[in-house]
Design an enzyme around this catalytic site. Structure first.
Site, PDB file in Angstrom:
ATOM      1  N   GLU A 153       9.189  -7.623   2.952  1.00 59.80           N
ATOM      2  CA  GLU A 153       8.779  -6.649   4.031  1.00 59.80           C
ATOM      3  C   GLU A 153       7.244  -6.883   3.863  1.00 59.80           C
ATOM      4  O   GLU A 153       6.913  -7.266   4.897  1.00 59.80           O
ATOM      5  CB  GLU A 153       9.281  -5.278   3.637  1.00 59.80           C
ATOM      6  CG  GLU A 153      10.790  -5.186   3.877  1.00 59.80           C
ATOM      7  CD  GLU A 153      11.627  -5.685   2.738  1.00 59.80           C
ATOM      8  OE1 GLU A 153      11.355  -5.908   1.658  1.00 59.80           O
ATOM      9  OE2 GLU A 153      12.832  -6.172   2.888  1.00 59.80           O
ATOM     10  N   SER A 196       6.081  -7.700 -16.119  1.00 64.13           N
ATOM     11  CA  SER A 196       6.981  -8.641 -16.833  1.00 64.13           C
ATOM     12  C   SER A 196       6.635  -9.043 -18.071  1.00 64.13           C
ATOM     13  O   SER A 196       5.350  -9.319 -18.153  1.00 64.13           O
ATOM     14  CB  SER A 196       7.476  -9.650 -15.788  1.00 64.13           C
ATOM     15  OG  SER A 196       8.021  -9.310 -14.842  1.00 64.13           O
ATOM     16  N   GLN A 198       0.848  -9.680 -16.068  1.00 60.40           N
ATOM     17  CA  GLN A 198       0.319  -9.179 -14.754  1.00 60.40           C
ATOM     18  C   GLN A 198       0.141  -7.653 -14.609  1.00 60.40           C
ATOM     19  O   GLN A 198       1.170  -7.089 -14.458  1.00 60.40           O
ATOM     20  CB  GLN A 198       0.521  -9.744 -13.628  1.00 60.40           C
ATOM     21  CG  GLN A 198      -0.119  -9.569 -12.516  1.00 60.40           C
ATOM     22  CD  GLN A 198       0.345 -10.491 -11.286  1.00 60.40           C
ATOM     23  OE1 GLN A 198       1.394 -10.172 -10.662  1.00 60.40           O
ATOM     24  NE2 GLN A 198      -0.308 -11.359 -10.712  1.00 60.40           N
ATOM     25  N   GLY A 199      -0.888  -6.805 -14.887  1.00 61.45           N
ATOM     26  CA  GLY A 199      -1.002  -5.643 -14.698  1.00 61.45           C
ATOM     27  C   GLY A 199      -1.520  -4.877 -13.590  1.00 61.45           C
ATOM     28  O   GLY A 199      -2.660  -4.616 -13.367  1.00 61.45           O
ATOM     29  N   SER A 221       0.958  -3.514 -10.670  1.00 65.55           N
ATOM     30  CA  SER A 221       1.808  -2.454  -9.914  1.00 65.55           C
ATOM     31  C   SER A 221       1.706  -1.179 -10.738  1.00 65.55           C
ATOM     32  O   SER A 221       1.359  -1.198 -11.958  1.00 65.55           O
ATOM     33  CB  SER A 221       3.295  -2.805  -9.989  1.00 65.55           C
ATOM     34  OG  SER A 221       3.249  -3.762  -8.990  1.00 65.55           O
ATOM     35  N   GLU A 239      -0.453 -17.849  -7.632  1.00 61.30           N
ATOM     36  CA  GLU A 239       1.126 -17.568  -8.207  1.00 61.30           C
ATOM     37  C   GLU A 239       2.209 -18.396  -7.719  1.00 61.30           C
ATOM     38  O   GLU A 239       3.143 -18.719  -8.198  1.00 61.30           O
ATOM     39  CB  GLU A 239       1.684 -15.947  -7.623  1.00 61.30           C
ATOM     40  CG  GLU A 239       2.564 -15.393  -8.574  1.00 61.30           C
ATOM     41  CD  GLU A 239       2.759 -14.012  -8.158  1.00 61.30           C
ATOM     42  OE1 GLU A 239       3.433 -13.325  -8.413  1.00 61.30           O
ATOM     43  OE2 GLU A 239       1.729 -13.396  -7.352  1.00 61.30           O
TER      44      GLU A 239
END
Lengths: 389, 342
Positions: free
Chosen positions: A372, A160, A125-126, A128, A242
């Site tokens: 958060e 990851s 998963q690209g 961030s 997800e």
């Protein structure tokens, strides 16, 4: 409300149970390296060959075309049978595949989905970037249309398993003037010229967390999912995947771990050095609460799947479950360190590798969305509280 | 088919209960200057609405639904912070019915005969004769006292068989008595197979789930309107995250109560496990949310002009029903792990 499985579903469960009993790999999944990738691919291929891959995915793309409840049964039995972690196929099976099913073109579905189910192509998963973590919409990896291609320049981070993946769910900036409306979701091939990968070692010992660099990488326009500048909607529409039915496998695993800890608390000497740990009031209290919390998590997941079955618009329940799941997981492994006492400092003290799991659990409240940000989403979308500045 | 979404019919029941409570028994009834009556004066009205006879068969004059709908109703009762004696009426009617006393069962379920709930203090013996010391809630005017143990036995003790002592109640709007039973004859009783403890935990958990919802809503509505530093306090993460945690606690408890109510209604093997887990979590979470709703309100939060403190106080009250969090933790650990895939 109802918890009864239909006769067909019970029958299905027995078939699943029987197949898993005979076929779940008996050797331990390698933690790392090419052996890990080979293990994951072989296991996924085995499931596909015997007709158990993609239980709720459409038949025309290699899935079994069954219901979400059957998918749920599969994951329950999978966890009970001690099936290995989805590993390098987690993103492909739990996120990329469902995204393509929801928003991909016919050609994309026909090409990519069977290759996932056959165990050929792990995904990563690209999303961030160094400057776009919690504030994902500020991402800056640039993509410019040039002929039939997008030309990509920039970098992604915290990706990851990028080093083991064939494809990537890649979010790129196609319009610098529009924050949410300037992002495109594109299928990125990891071995294209100009893509380079730098693995980053993590605190729990794995080195599959990566930084990915793009230097004039040409990605064909036909790889765009959902249209240029529609990427934010594609990403948001499928955010819930997800943590869909796959979360149930995790939760059943968590129930199993809690029961293992209760057994451990009977075996190991407690903090007073004489009586079993379970005699310690605080340890007993925490174990009991963990039992109740994993029971609640399961009930929440059943409720979430029930809503999906009825095609109700998904609310914030996915975020509630994700928050509760990850924080409970951390409490579970924190418990293990108290039961292990000084032995927690010795990585090989127990075959269950509690300390490694504990250290790994620390990332769970960050990766895939921090606690958060999840609390912000719950406060704003579920409770209607005003956005902060 | 597995389905944990409330049905249209169930939603209608929930709405009708919420409507009644909203107009007749708002939480504001607990304010010192309130003009609205307490629920004690409306007991037969609530009984007539069927709230205490949800699970009583139609042949016995009841509504003929089950514990699932009953738990949904009790969630609303908890949300409006009603007396624990709503539980006493619902279980008391079952005890009478189990004993073949159909008239008494119906009188209790219809709210014509009042039952008070009693919590054991120390060891008790519950059979044809009952021994033990209890704490009784809102016992004034009650004809019977419902006593239960942790094994499932239950009995209705007649008022005159009890030695009473008035205690000084910490909970606004709820009276507290010590009730001593010394070899008291209680002919209306049920043995351990009755499973009164599971019903008690389920219904108390349900009220705790409702309390968590009420606290969440009171806090987040206030956070939208109270302004400080030029903006609603709910825009600050310190406040927003407290509200989000209250939402999570309400959702987790509510989902588990729904799940548990289905296992209880189906008499599943894991019913006691699920109901105990729900009671444990409900107690723990309601106590947290009861405190946080006060904190979010700031200065007015700990005055009697604000309703917030009632949520904390009633959380403690409901938590004590059948034993508090620490006791529930021991009870849950004593349970076998449920089979994961039924």
């Amino acid at each position: 409300m109802n918890l009864d499985f239909t006769p067909d579903e019970r029958d299905f469960r027995l078939q699943v149970r029987e197949w898993l009993r005979a076929n779940v790999p008996t050797d331990r999944r390698p933690d790392d390296g090419a052996e890990m990738l080979a293990f994951d691919k072989a296991w996924q291929r085995k499931q596909f060959d015997d007709g158990w891959a993609g239980i709720s995915w459409p038949k025309e793309y290699g899935g079994a075309g069954l219901s979400l409840i059957q998918q749920l049964i599969w994951f329950e039995e999978y966890a009970l049978a001690g099936g290995p972690y989805l590993g390098t196929f987690f993103v492909a099976l739990s996120h990329a595949g469902p995204t393509l099913i929801a928003r991909g073109s016919e050609a994309q579905k026909a090409y990519y989905l069977p290759r996932i189910l056959k165990g050929e192509t792990p995904w990563c998963q690209g999303f961030s970037e160094p400057g776009a973590g919690s504030d994902l919409a500020s991402l800056r990896t640039r993509a410019v249309v040039d002929g039939d291609d997008l030309v990509v320049n920039g970098s992604k981070i915290w990706t990851s398993l990028a080093n083991w993946s064939s494809y990537q769910e890649l979010l790129v900036r196609t319009d610098p003037d529009s924050r949410y409306g300037g992002i495109t979701w594109v299928i990125g091939q990891m071995d294209l010229p100009g893509v380079s990968i730098r693995p980053i070692s993590c605190m729990h010992g794995s080195a599959d967390f990566c930084e990915v660099f793009y230097d004039d990488v040409r990605i064909p326009l036909k790889n765009v999912v959902g249209g240029i500048n529609d990427g934010w909607n594609v990403a948001m529409a499928t955010l819930g995947f997800e943590r869909g039915t796959a979360a149930l496998a995790e939760q059943i695993e968590m129930s199993r771990v809690v029961e293992e800890l209760i057994a451990l608390a009977h075996e190991r000497v407690g903090p007073d050095g004489t009586r079993p740990a379970i005699q310690d009031d605080e340890i007993a209290a925490r174990l009991a609460t963990l039992r109740a919390e994993v029971a609640a998590l399961r009930a929440m997941s059943y409720a979430s799947i029930s809503r999906a079955q009825r095609d109700l618009v998904p609310g914030s329940e996915g975020t509630l479950i994700a928050l509760y799941n990850t924080e409970t997981l951390q409490r579970i492994y924190r418990m293990s360190t108290d039961l292990m006492g000084p032995d927690m400092l010795d990585l090989d003290a127990s075959p269950s590798r509690w300390t490694t799991q504990y250290l790994r659990s620390i990332m769970q409240t960050i990766a895939g969305g921090t606690s958060e940000i999840r609390r912000n989403i719950i406060g704003e979308r579920l409770l209607g509280l005003p956005r902060g500045r | 088919m597995v389905d944990l979404v409330v049905s249209v019919e169930q939603q209608q029941i929930i709405d009708s209960v919420a409507d009644y409570l909203g107009s007749k028994l708002p939480v504001a009834r607990l304010r010192p200057d309130a003009k609205s009556p307490s629920e004690m004066s409306l007991w037969s009205e609530m009984g007539a609405l069927g709230w205490f006879m949800m699970a009583l068969p139609e042949s016995a004059g009841g509504v003929g639904l089950g514990e699932v709908e009953e738990a949904l109703v009790f969630r609303q009762l908890g949300r409006h912070l009603l007396s624990p004696n709503v539980i006493a009426s619902a279980i008391g009617a079952r005890v009478a019915a189990a004993r073949g006393q159909a008239d008494l069962a119906l009188a209790i379920a219809a709210g014509r005969t009042r039952v008070a709930l009693a919590n054991p203090i120390g060891p008790v013996a519950i059979g044809e004769r009952v021994d033990g010391r209890f704490q009784a809630f809102d016992a004034e005017g009650a004809d019977w006292l419902l006593v239960l143990d942790d094994a499932g036995s239950a009995a209705l003790a007649p008022r005159e068989a009890i030695r009473w002592r008035t205690l000084s109640s910490a909970i606004d709007g709820v009276t507290l008595h010590e009730a001593i039973l010394a070899g008291a004859r209680c002919p209306v009783g049920a043995p351990a197979t009755f499973g009164g403890h599971v019903l008690l935990r389920l219904l108390a958990a349900s009220m705790l789930a409702g309390l968590c919802e009420g606290a969440r809503d009171l806090a987040s509505e206030y956070a939208k309107v109270r302004q400080q530093f030029g903006q609603p306090i709910g825009a600050f993460q310190a406040i927003k995250h407290k509200c989000s945690d209250m939402a999570l606690r309400a959702d987790a408890t509510g989902a588990l109560v729904n799940f548990a109510s289905i296992t209880v209604a189906a008499r599943r093997d894991d019913a006691e496990f699920q109901a105990t887990a729900a009671k444990l979590l409900g107690g723990q979470y309601a106590l947290l949310s009861g405190k946080e709703v006060i904190q979010v309100h700031g200065g007015i939060g700990f005055t009697v002009e604000c309703d917030a403190h009632h949520f904390l106080k009633r959380a403690h009250l409901y938590d004590q029903i059948g034993g508090g969090v620490r006791r529930q933790q021991r009870l849950l650990l004593a349970q076998p792990a449920p089979e994961m895939a039924a």
